[in-house]
Design a protein around this motif. Sequence first.
Motif, short mmCIF file in Angstrom:
data_model
loop_
_atom_site.label_atom_id
_atom_site.label_comp_id
_atom_site.label_asym_id
_atom_site.label_seq_id
_atom_site.Cartn_x
_atom_site.Cartn_y
_atom_site.Cartn_z
N ALA A 179 18.98 -66.54 50.62
CA ALA A 179 18.41 -65.26 50.20
C ALA A 179 17.18 -65.46 49.33
O ALA A 179 17.18 -66.28 48.42
CB ALA A 179 19.45 -64.44 49.45
N LEU A 205 16.85 -56.87 53.77
CA LEU A 205 18.09 -56.20 53.37
C LEU A 205 17.88 -55.41 52.09
O LEU A 205 17.44 -55.96 51.08
CB LEU A 205 19.22 -57.21 53.13
CG LEU A 205 19.97 -57.80 54.32
CD1 LEU A 205 21.11 -58.67 53.80
CD2 LEU A 205 20.50 -56.72 55.24
N ILE A 247 16.22 -59.79 50.08
CA ILE A 247 16.95 -58.69 49.45
C ILE A 247 16.01 -57.99 48.48
O ILE A 247 15.44 -58.61 47.58
CB ILE A 247 18.20 -59.21 48.70
CG1 ILE A 247 19.12 -59.98 49.65
CG2 ILE A 247 18.94 -58.06 48.05
CD1 ILE A 247 20.32 -60.60 48.97
N ILE A 271 27.17 -61.05 51.21
CA ILE A 271 26.16 -62.00 51.67
C ILE A 271 26.40 -63.40 51.12
O ILE A 271 26.13 -64.41 51.75
CB ILE A 271 24.74 -61.49 51.29
CG1 ILE A 271 23.68 -62.20 52.12
CG2 ILE A 271 24.44 -61.68 49.82
CD1 ILE A 271 23.59 -61.73 53.54
N SER A 314 23.82 -55.60 50.95
CA SER A 314 24.01 -57.04 50.76
C SER A 314 25.44 -57.45 50.41
O SER A 314 25.68 -58.61 50.07
CB SER A 314 23.06 -57.53 49.66
OG SER A 314 23.37 -56.90 48.43
#
Length: 378
Positions: free
Chosen positions: A147, A131, A96, A139, A136
């Motif tokens: 992540a 991402l 992310i 998530i 996100s």
Amino acid sequence: MMMRETMPLYKFIVEDIKEKIGSGQLKDGDAIPTQIELAKLYETSEITSRRALSELVNEGLVVRIRGKGTFIQLRDPHNTDPSEGGKIALEQIVLIHPSASPHLFNHPFYANFISGIHAACEEHDIRFQLLDVSESDGIESNPLVGAIVLPGAPGAQNIMISQLKAWKEAGLRMVLAHFYFPQLQIPYVIVDNLTGGYLATEHLISLGHKRIGIIVTGHSLMDINQEFSLRLQGYKLALSQHGIAFDESLVSVMEANEELEEMGYEGAKQLLALENKPTAIFATSDYKAFGAIRAGKELGLRIPDELSIVGYDDVIQSRYTSPALTTVNQNTERMGKRAVELLLKPWSEKAIEESFVKEEIVPKLLVRSSTAHYSAIR
């Protein structure tokens, strides 16, 4: 028997501990001396013992547990037996990143970081996806997803601390990368910028330079971001260990939202205008180093004969400049692999609080043609 004189001292410490593991003197779960104790035991500096411990962590031979110490860890870190921590197998790992930051992945720091994540995910048969933070939503509701989060990046809309807190409270299995917030108690992996700054400066000192300028990115000497501040600390530490007084006039602070050659050009001109000018410059990024080389040449200085220059990042161009640039490779491929390894470890609130809070990847100095021994006769 190992000869201490034949290898770098940090490597000697690493190999000595490995030898003790192999002979059975150190067993799984045994505590090893602290950073301070190792420095005393091997009659060296704490920067050396710290690097040795980082190497042992990177090789998976020891684990650091905050508030308790450092311990030998010989069990498979990816053991899926519930008795070893109840690890849930991950099906996917996402990176992310802040909005509007994909262009940053063209920089070798991020490109190599992503390569490391990808390689580790392939090894464990886990899907990997990038991402944007705006993509996100939800998530944290999937326990089969881990992540890796890049909280901030220059020139981008940073991921807010409030968002990180919300993800943590929702139980998202995550590791922060490159930036960190110790107060959040979220595991993180970073490159050891202090050691990187130390290695660059110590290399110049080893060549006989004592007047060493440094060009850093920031608003002022008191307002420098996390990574450049740590490189400056490494610079100061190297000077201190060699009995060289820190001279504030040798610090040039350049302000910009991204690393530019012009920053190094202007910073080097500033430093080289001093009455007692430096004989070497540590530019804290390769782009700044390229600018410093240009400034030196314009002033009629031969590089490296009259001015040595060290960069930081090992961008592709650094190998082909004239002269080829001595620089620091941040070893970010290893950082990506390590971030995945942390996500695959047993995951619980207790484990997060007691362990895996901080991982530092040791950078590498690459010596090329832009540095040379100092000679008082020019």
